[in-house]
Design an enzyme around this catalytic site. Structure first.
Site, PDB file in Angstrom:
ATOM      1  N   ASP A 322     -26.544  63.780  70.124  1.00 41.91           N
ATOM      2  CA  ASP A 322     -26.700  62.866  69.939  1.00 41.91           C
ATOM      3  C   ASP A 322     -25.822  61.882  70.932  1.00 41.91           C
ATOM      4  O   ASP A 322     -25.804  62.788  71.665  1.00 41.91           O
ATOM      5  CB  ASP A 322     -25.976  63.104  68.578  1.00 41.91           C
ATOM      6  CG  ASP A 322     -25.613  61.447  68.148  1.00 41.91           C
ATOM      7  OD1 ASP A 322     -27.052  60.102  68.034  1.00 41.91           O
ATOM      8  OD2 ASP A 322     -24.802  60.960  67.017  1.00 41.91           O
ATOM      9  N   GLU A 325     -27.656  57.652  75.063  1.00 41.61           N
ATOM     10  CA  GLU A 325     -27.878  56.844  75.517  1.00 41.61           C
ATOM     11  C   GLU A 325     -27.266  56.283  76.606  1.00 41.61           C
ATOM     12  O   GLU A 325     -27.548  56.352  77.957  1.00 41.61           O
ATOM     13  CB  GLU A 325     -27.675  55.654  74.640  1.00 41.61           C
ATOM     14  CG  GLU A 325     -28.542  55.787  73.990  1.00 41.61           C
ATOM     15  CD  GLU A 325     -27.943  56.346  72.197  1.00 41.61           C
ATOM     16  OE1 GLU A 325     -27.022  56.454  72.409  1.00 41.61           O
ATOM     17  OE2 GLU A 325     -28.504  56.859  71.615  1.00 41.61           O
ATOM     18  N   ASP A 435     -29.976  55.563  63.604  1.00 45.02           N
ATOM     19  CA  ASP A 435     -29.255  55.213  62.090  1.00 45.02           C
ATOM     20  C   ASP A 435     -30.413  54.309  61.835  1.00 45.02           C
ATOM     21  O   ASP A 435     -29.753  52.689  61.563  1.00 45.02           O
ATOM     22  CB  ASP A 435     -27.881  54.443  62.717  1.00 45.02           C
ATOM     23  CG  ASP A 435     -27.198  55.957  63.547  1.00 45.02           C
ATOM     24  OD1 ASP A 435     -27.462  56.332  63.422  1.00 45.02           O
ATOM     25  OD2 ASP A 435     -26.093  55.096  64.152  1.00 45.02           O
TER      26      ASP A 435
END
Ligand code: MIG
Length: 728
Positions: A322, A325, A435
């Protein structure tokens, strides 16, 4: 300077400057194979004020633009702007331009059709008929990229060539086609055990349970909190006995803390991204102040990949990476800018308009472009600014994970999900869609993104079923679980502070409906797995738009139905309080199946055309295409629980249908060495009689377990033909 060359069957490359080799493509063309040119096929080229490159293409009125993988907007991307710059944005509202990944592969379908891929790892802006309906305008930050043009009129051929260039899609272990349950968070061993027990007690199939960030000690990556999880290895093995895999989350940020071994080692060896002055770059994320491993550096990847071993040795078989980025809550720089604004108004609150400037500053403190410009990577000794390689961060983190797995279990498949991604990541990793919210609109978005992502090679993907943020109603969870049953990654996940969303978290009627649809999913796995593998081998999307399969004009307008493999068309219900929907049935006849239970047939023959299909709450409309077959087994608590010896072959045959049923061990990579079996099935109709052939093809390395096929063949008059055959 532009150079051009040719590769594969109908692909040309246009190279601008000297691009960084991203690893998106498997083929690397040497400079000596390229020739100088001043023009680019199809596009006008312009250099902007900041030396950015602007490509423009005149769109025809009816042209459709497909692509961009994970992004918002329609399946047809026209009429919107997009920004490819990996972004942790938890609120996917329609005007947003960027999500977590960058997949700069598009197909223009219309008067002139072709595909193109821009291999550039930093910011690309797309204005696809937003400013001017007839203009596609692409802005690439720097003149250092490869533009590939796929000159073919056939969309499936374009996709195939793109996948030849960027690589064969990732194949997860077979259990990954089972249902998976997640939540932020199941806080301790007891909570995890309770989830597992609930599924088994309530007779709801499930293959995996996720651990979110709270399993770690103070959010320190690669640690397990031994107060909450006193005997982690034992937990993993107990769950395994019950048929569950445990999937922990991994975040890239390493907590800055003296004595924390991973931090100490990373710091000593210079493995973290550095600022201009050579010191380690710091940003704040879950653990507090963290450093960011420099995954561009192969030595760092090797180190990081190995860190998973500690958890793998406890029996864990998969992870979700997760925040890669990478997401940054804030940096000291960002914070000081915010402080300045605050200082300005603190003694003079009479601000009026300025208030909004301050508010924007606060809201914009996370994931700031300025922060991404403030740190550097070590690319083979060359210092490169993070901003210029931003979209490769998650890609290289997952490359590290997959390289790790390949060293400690060379012949075994691993399970790996990533949030951030770049083109080419589909070779070694899957992604989920980040999300989303418990909004009906996001169910429709889920459908569109499935198709766009499959186009880019992300065959195994899915969104958080039920929605991540916000509270889901029982009806929404039912509808979403029905849609999810027809997505490769079938995972229910929800955020901290939201309503519990497990299949059994609602009333008993809701639970019954969800149990049935999950059981249906498990019964369908023989078809799903076989079709998935065929798609991978043929480099042809597993989930695809009607427009990719049928040539009529109406199919081009359908964005809320999809082909699931080559036999089934799925038409999900994605609006509330509705007991039906319009469907479009292209080209041939279709056998309607309002799916609710695996062993219940509610079939009806339809001719091509448009219809309103009545659909009860416990049903999802699915259509079996004329002259195709599917295979089904029986549900089980988890994939592989029982040996399947018998399969049902369900067909809608007016002439001739065939299916090549593929199977392998589901866990190793030995299918590459021919360790698989196929059963080639043909059903033919002649003079109102059916003829059936089934032929097993197997080697000594892998023998099929299937002993019997039970045929259930439907014709277009409502007749059913039943026959069982034993396989030799
Ligand atoms: O900032 O780990 O997309 O699935 O539950 C939120 C907590 C961080 C974002 C992921 C989500 C996960 C959550 N994470």
């Amino acid at each position: 300077m532009i150079k051009k060359g040719k590769l594969l069957n109908f692909t040309s490359i246009f190279r601008f400057g000297y691009p960084f080799h991203t690893n998106a493509t498997l083929i690397k063309l040497e400079e000596s194979n390229l020739m100088k040119t001043n023009t680019v096929k199809f596009f006008d080229v312009e250099i902007g004020d900041k030396s950015e490159i602007i490509l423009t293409y005149k769109l025809n009125k009816k042209d459709i633009v497909y692509g961009l993988g994970e992004n918002l907007g329609g399946l047809n991307k026209r009429g919107k702007k997009y920004r490819l710059f990996a972004n942790d944005d938890p609120l996917h509202t329609p005007e947003k331009e960027a999500l977590y990944g960058s997949h700069p592969f598009l197909i223009i379908d219309g008067k002139k059709s072709f595909g193109f891929f821009i291999d550039y790892p930093s910011e690309i802006l797309f204005d696809i008929g937003f400013t001017d309906f007839d203009t596609l305008k692409i802005t690439i930050l720097k003149a250092e990229f490869d533009l590939y043009i796929f000159d073919s009129e056939n969309k499936k051929d374009i996709i195939k060539e793109y996948l030849q260039l960027t690589g064969t899609p990732y194949i997860p272990p077979k259990w990954a086609f089972g249902f998976q349950q997640s939540r932020w968070s199941y806080y301790d061993s007891k909570a995890v055990q309770e989830v597992a027990n609930s599924f088994r007690k309530k007779d709801i199939p499930c293959d995996a349970i996720y651990l979110d960030i709270d399993y770690m000690d103070s959010y320190k990556v690669f640690t397990v909190d031994d107060k909450k999880f006193p005997d982690f290895t034992n937990l993993v093995s107990q769950l395994k006995e019950d048929g569950f895999k445990l999937i922990p989350i991994i975040d890239p940020g390493v907590k800055v803390e003296e004595g924390y071994d991973i931090y100490e080692e990373g710091k000593d060896k210079g493995y973290f991204c550095k600022k201009q002055d050579g010191t380690d770059f710091i940003g704040t994320v879950w653990p507090g102040q963290t450093n960011f491993p420099d995954f561009i550096n192969p030595e760092v990847r090797k180190w990081w990949g190995n860190l998973y071993k500690k958890i793998v040795d406890c029996g864990v078989e998969g992870f979700w990476n997760d925040m890669n980025e990478p997401a940054i809550f804030f940096t000291p720089d960002g914070l000081s800018g915010f402080k300045e604004e605050y200082e300005k108004i603190k003694d003079n609150p009479n601000v009026g308009f300025d208030f909004f400037k301050i508010k924007d500053k606060v809201l914009g403190i996370s994931n700031r472009g300025e922060d991404y410009k403030n740190f550097y990577h070590n690319a083979n000794g060359k210092k490169i600014c993070h901003y210029d390689l931003h979209n490769l961060y998650g890609f290289n983190m997952c490359l590290a994970t997959s390289e790790g797995f390949k060293t400690f279990q060379p012949n075994k498949r691993y399970f790996l999900l990533s949030r951030s991604s770049y083109a080419g990541l589909h070779r070694f990793c899957a992604i989920w869609m980040g999300d989303n919210q418990s909004w009906w609109e996001h169910m429709l978005g889920h459908i569109k993104m499935l198709i766009s992502l499959n186009m880019c090679g992300f065959f195994y993907t899915g969104a958080d079923v039920g929605g991540f943020g916000g509270n889901s109603s029982p009806e929404m969870v039912i509808r979403w679980m029905q849609l999810g049953a027809f997505t490769p990654l079938y995972r229910n996940h929800s955020a901290l502070g939201t309503r519990q969303q497990e299949p059994y978290a609602f009333d008993s009627d809701t639970e019954d409906i969800i149990r049935n649809i999950i059981k249906f999913r498990y019964a369908l796995i023989p078809y799903i797995y076989s079709e998935f593998m065929r798609s991978v081998i043929e480099l042809s999307p597993f989930i695809s738009a009607l427009a990719f399969n049928f040539s009529d004009d109406t199919s081009k307008n359908i964005e809320d139905q999809f082909m699931f493999g080559s036999s089934l068309m799925v038409c999900p219900i994605y609006t509330p309080n509705t007991r039906g929907r319009f469907v479009y049935l292209p080209d041939v006849k279709w056998l309607k199946w309002n799916v609710s239970k695996y062993d219940e047939r509610k079939f009806k023959v339809f001719n091509k055309g448009s219809y309103f299909i009545d659909t009860k709450l416990d049903e999802i409309p699915v259509f079996l295409k004329e002259n195709t077959l599917i295979l089904m087994g029986k549900p089980s608590n988890y994939v592989g629980e029982k040996e399947t010896k018998e399969l049902s072959v369900i067909g809608f045959v007016t002439d001739r249908a065939s299916f090549s049923y593929y199977d392998d061990d589901g866990i190793s990579n030995s299918y590459n060495d021919g360790k698989f079996s196929t059963i080639n099935i043909i059903v033919e109709k002649k003079d109102d009689k059916y003829k059936i052939h089934a032929k097993v093809e197997e080697t000594d390395n892998f023998k099929t377990k299937i002993k019997k096929l039970k045929f259930e063949i439907y014709d277009d008059k409502g007749n059913i033909f039943i026959k069982s055959i034993d396989l030799k």
